[in-house]
Scaffold this active site. Sequence first.
Site, PDB file in Angstrom:
ATOM      1  N   PRO A 141     -15.417  -7.420  -7.890  1.00  0.00           N
ATOM      2  CG  PRO A 141     -13.856  -8.814  -6.882  1.00  0.00           C
ATOM      3  CD  PRO A 141     -15.251  -8.301  -6.736  1.00  0.00           C
ATOM      4  CB  THR A 142     -13.840  -7.216 -13.687  1.00  0.00           C
ATOM      5  OG1 THR A 142     -13.959  -5.816 -13.501  1.00  0.00           O
ATOM      6  CG2 THR A 142     -14.253  -7.559 -15.099  1.00  0.00           C
ATOM      7  N   GLY A 143     -15.700  -9.994 -13.350  1.00  0.00           N
ATOM      8  CA  GLY A 143     -15.660 -11.430 -13.594  1.00  0.00           C
ATOM      9  C   GLY A 143     -16.155 -12.235 -12.420  1.00  0.00           C
ATOM     10  CB  CYS A 144     -16.533 -11.456  -8.933  1.00  0.00           C
ATOM     11  SG  CYS A 144     -16.977 -12.203  -7.384  1.00  0.00           S
ATOM     12  CB  VAL A 145     -21.006 -14.740 -11.239  1.00  0.00           C
ATOM     13  CG1 VAL A 145     -22.486 -14.681 -11.580  1.00  0.00           C
ATOM     14  CG2 VAL A 145     -20.179 -14.873 -12.506  1.00  0.00           C
TER      15      VAL A 145
END
Lengths: 121, 98, 111
Positions: free
Chosen positions: C107-111
Amino acid sequence: MSDIKKFMFVNRKAPYGTIYALESLEVVLITAAFDQDVSLAFLDDGIYQLRKGQQTKGIETKNFSPTYRALDGYDIEKLYVEKESLEARGLSEDDLLVDVIVLPRAEMGELMDQQDVVLSF
Amino acid sequence: MLHIVNKSPLTNGAFDSCLRVATGGDILLIEDAVYAATSGSAMEDKMREAMKRFTVHVLQPDLEARGMADRLLDGVSSVDYGGFVELVAQSKNCQSWL
Amino acid sequence: MPNIEVNGKSYETDEEGYLVNLGEWNKDVAEYIAQTENVNMTENHWEVVNFLREYYDEYQIAPAVRVLTKAIGKKFGAEKGNSQYLYDLFPYGPAKQACKIAGLPKPTGCV
């Protein structure tokens, strides 16, 4: 809560010609995790980002336009479109893939003034 | 509010968009946007109109680099890099018209 | 690029084990990735994985955990729409683990 800031993302570029539109969308999705007051403004060619019916197979590029419809689920509900830019492109609200609030330029300018942070793409 | 423009108004619509939407405040012209603040260009009349609504600044090093320091319009303030920082710090918020 | 092999067919993955071509995904690949994550796929796991695939198909992104939790709750009921339930199913995080099994990007923003 006083630590909530007003963030506005100003989008002024068409979708596939440059990377700005996609980058903006990604930053918006990340910002959504921080419980801030987020709004999006679409001016000039940025309005083309919201055009219905984008088909990118032929240019072998990811079609990210469906993602604008996910913003509601991220509690990002304030999408503003400048009336003059919309009209200059021969488009109306019905041509866009999400519900937006259409504002005349003066009101758009006032809204910008009210922000704590304006991020431009 | 501080509005920053960095594109030549003769080839790019960013400056026009800024004038159309922005309600007032300061405009800082940097990079190729400094041409907007020079006399004798096709923009001059529009610029003079804009100066009734905005305080217009130009980044002096960018103006000098382009050999246009002697063409700066009266009434436009010129700032150095320190002045740029001060403008940003003094403003409640700023918008870059990329 | 590393590859995984399932039923004699090779699938390209990135260095973290996410499938590179989401069109190649199938149930056997999902089962295989789940095994490498020590997740035993039950009906409840499939419910989440299938939901993620539908979400991606509609919006072209993998949802953030908060968004996933809310959407699962809306579709399958409040007893499933909470992070406790989702983390019980996918201990290393529904976003990371369930997305990987579903063949989606992180997911976008998931590091």
